[in-house]
Design an enzyme around this catalytic site. Structure first.
Site, PDB file in Angstrom:
ATOM      1  N   ASP A 166      77.646 -34.996  60.271  1.00 43.45           N
ATOM      2  CA  ASP A 166      76.593 -33.813  60.315  1.00 43.45           C
ATOM      3  C   ASP A 166      75.498 -34.253  59.172  1.00 43.45           C
ATOM      4  OD1 ASP A 166      77.317 -32.628  62.375  1.00 43.45           O
ATOM      5  OD2 ASP A 166      77.920 -30.855  61.368  1.00 43.45           O
ATOM      6  N   LYS A 226      91.196 -30.263  67.451  1.00 45.89           N
ATOM      7  CA  LYS A 226      92.024 -29.041  66.825  1.00 45.89           C
ATOM      8  C   LYS A 226      91.039 -28.340  65.494  1.00 45.89           C
ATOM      9  CE  LYS A 226      96.202 -27.903  64.512  1.00 45.89           C
ATOM     10  NZ  LYS A 226      95.331 -27.161  63.298  1.00 45.89           N
ATOM     11  N   SER A 258      92.351 -32.575  63.547  1.00 49.39           N
ATOM     12  CA  SER A 258      92.178 -31.592  62.481  1.00 49.39           C
ATOM     13  C   SER A 258      91.549 -32.094  61.269  1.00 49.39           C
ATOM     14  CB  SER A 258      93.574 -31.004  62.181  1.00 49.39           C
ATOM     15  OG  SER A 258      94.516 -31.952  61.860  1.00 49.39           O
TER      16      SER A 258
END
Length: 447
Positions: free
Chosen positions: A305, A319, A294
């Protein structure tokens, strides 16, 4: 960008708002029918009249709410008032217990990770250990929050956990409860001016602790770090706000994470301040493994990214959902999955996790013995990955995770030590970067 603490993405919860009461059914579009409500009321009445022992109506209501929420997905739940209070203590970083982050897996509470410097970590408990009984009482099918309450207790008292580790025989571990004060960030200066930061969970104090640690590392390095390892292995997550703030410490502007809910009004995008990066020119490695979940995945995904860091290690947990905590006056709170989160390039991590740029397994003798490699996608009722957001911007490398990306996690007590193969690989990567810190190439390093 600061956000309120009523959205969580990890195993533990926090909230800062209050609800005056439950809305009436007539106020909710397509709410429960009168027949549904009459059925519930009728069953409760039958139980109170005919059950072999007297049952309080409040007890039945709590049980009905718990059953209703637990059937939705692995992370939605109903918390009674005591459970809600304890969940807030978790996020404050100080509570009584043995220091375990647990979640349900195959009907049993299972260790996601022990917290550093706690009885659970000291006893050698490992990610994937199933807790089959507490003080001799079976935990199968028992509500997860109820198990947590049984494990917690007065500091100085002993709780006995019976554990199942893979296919090994069951074994019992006595743990002496203590006041758990979680310091979620650890740091030290490695050789050649490289800083090491370990984040064990994302709580209310994590962003402050991390900024203080970076200041200390820079001072010890003579003002400038040659590189930084951000270690998120065995970090089960926590607050969305903490994940955004930590990511923002390494990014100048741009998207950190976005969330998409059932209705367009629930969609949000969280961005870093334009000049917020504390180490704008310092090469970075982020370490993750199968117990990184998470909030850890939000940070790793954002830095991957945005090409801010090389992600190394093994496939993360996967998650990718956000839970909203809705307090109900005098009746605890709902922990309701309300959205999915997406990395800056628009990819969902739900069920898939983060695939490292450089795959590095822990050495065989460092791995949790007989550990089951289990992930979000294997949990009962877990959502399928929804795919990419339309027109997210720069497209990421969307190749699927190679089969060797998943691996048993490293033993908790070895993380950050001189026996830590994955950390050694991260330090070596930073020490041998060519000038300009070029884009990484996905590869695999034998463990």
């Amino acid at each position: 960008m600061k956000i309120s603490h009523w959205r969580t993405i990890g195993i533990v919860c926090a909230a800062s708002t209050a609800l005056a009461g439950l809305a009436l059914a007539s106020d909710i579009a397509a709410g429960p029918s009168r027949a549904d409500l009459a059925l519930l009321a009728g069953v409760m009445q039958l139980v109170q009249q005919d059950y072999v022992h007297p049952v309080d109506s409040g007890q039945l209501t709590d049980a009905a709410l718990k059953g209703m929420l637990s059937r939705l997905d692995p992370h939605s739940s109903y918390m009674t008032e005591p459970e809600f209070r304890e969940s807030r203590e978790d996020m404050s970083g100080k509570f009584g217990g043995v220091g375990l982050k647990i979640m349900e897996h195959d009907g049993l509470p299972t260790v996601l990770s022990p917290i550093d410097d706690t009885p659970g970590a000291g006893a050698g408990l490992q990610p994937g250990d199933a807790i089959v009984s507490v003080d001799g009482q079976s935990t199968r099918g028992v509500d997860l929050m109820e198990v947590i309450r049984k494990i917690r207790g007065q500091p100085g008292t002993v709780v006995r956990l019976t554990l199942q580790r893979g296919d090994q025989p069951r074994f019992e571990v006595p743990l002496t409860r203590q006041v758990i004060e979680v310091h979620s960030v650890k740091s030290r200066l490695e050789a050649n001016g490289i800083g090491y930061l370990r984040v064990s969970e994302f709580g209310e104090q994590t962003p402050t602790e991390l900024q203080q640690a970076i200041s200390t590392l820079k001072r010890e390095a003579g003002g400038k770090l040659a590189g930084l390892v951000l270690d998120l292995r065995n970090d089960p997550g926590g607050l969305l706000s903490a994940a955004v703030d930590v990511s923002s410490d390494f990014l100048n502007g741009g998207t950190v994470v976005s969330i998409r809910g059932r209705n367009g009004n629930d969609d949000q995008s969280f961005t870093a301040p334009a000049t917020g990066a504390l180490l704008p020119d310092t090469p970075m490695v982020v370490l993750v493994n199968g117990a990184s979940a998470s909030a850890s995945e939000i940070v790793a995904g954002a830095l991957q990214d945005r090409h801010r860091a090389t992600v190394m290690g093994t496939q993360s947990f996967g998650k990718g959902s956000v839970q909203t905590i809705i307090p109900i006056k005098d009746h605890g709170a709902l922990r309701l999955t309300s959205a999915l989160y997406y990395t800056p390039s628009g990819r969902s991590i739900q069920g898939d996790g983060i695939t490292p740029d450089v795959i590095v397994k822990a050495a065989k003798d460092e791995q949790v013995a007989n550990a089951l490699v289990w992930r979000e996608a294997q949990l009962h009722g877990a959502f399928a990955n929804p795919g990419m957001l339309p027109n997210p911007g720069a497209a990421p490398d969307t190749k699927s995770a190679p089969s060797e990306a998943a691996s048993p996690p490293i033993k908790e007590q070895l993380i950050g030590t001189d026996r830590d193969t994955q950390l050694k690989a991260a330090l070596n990567h930073l020490e041998h970067l060519p000038a300009g810190n070029p884009a990484v190439i996905r590869t695999s390093v034998p463990g």
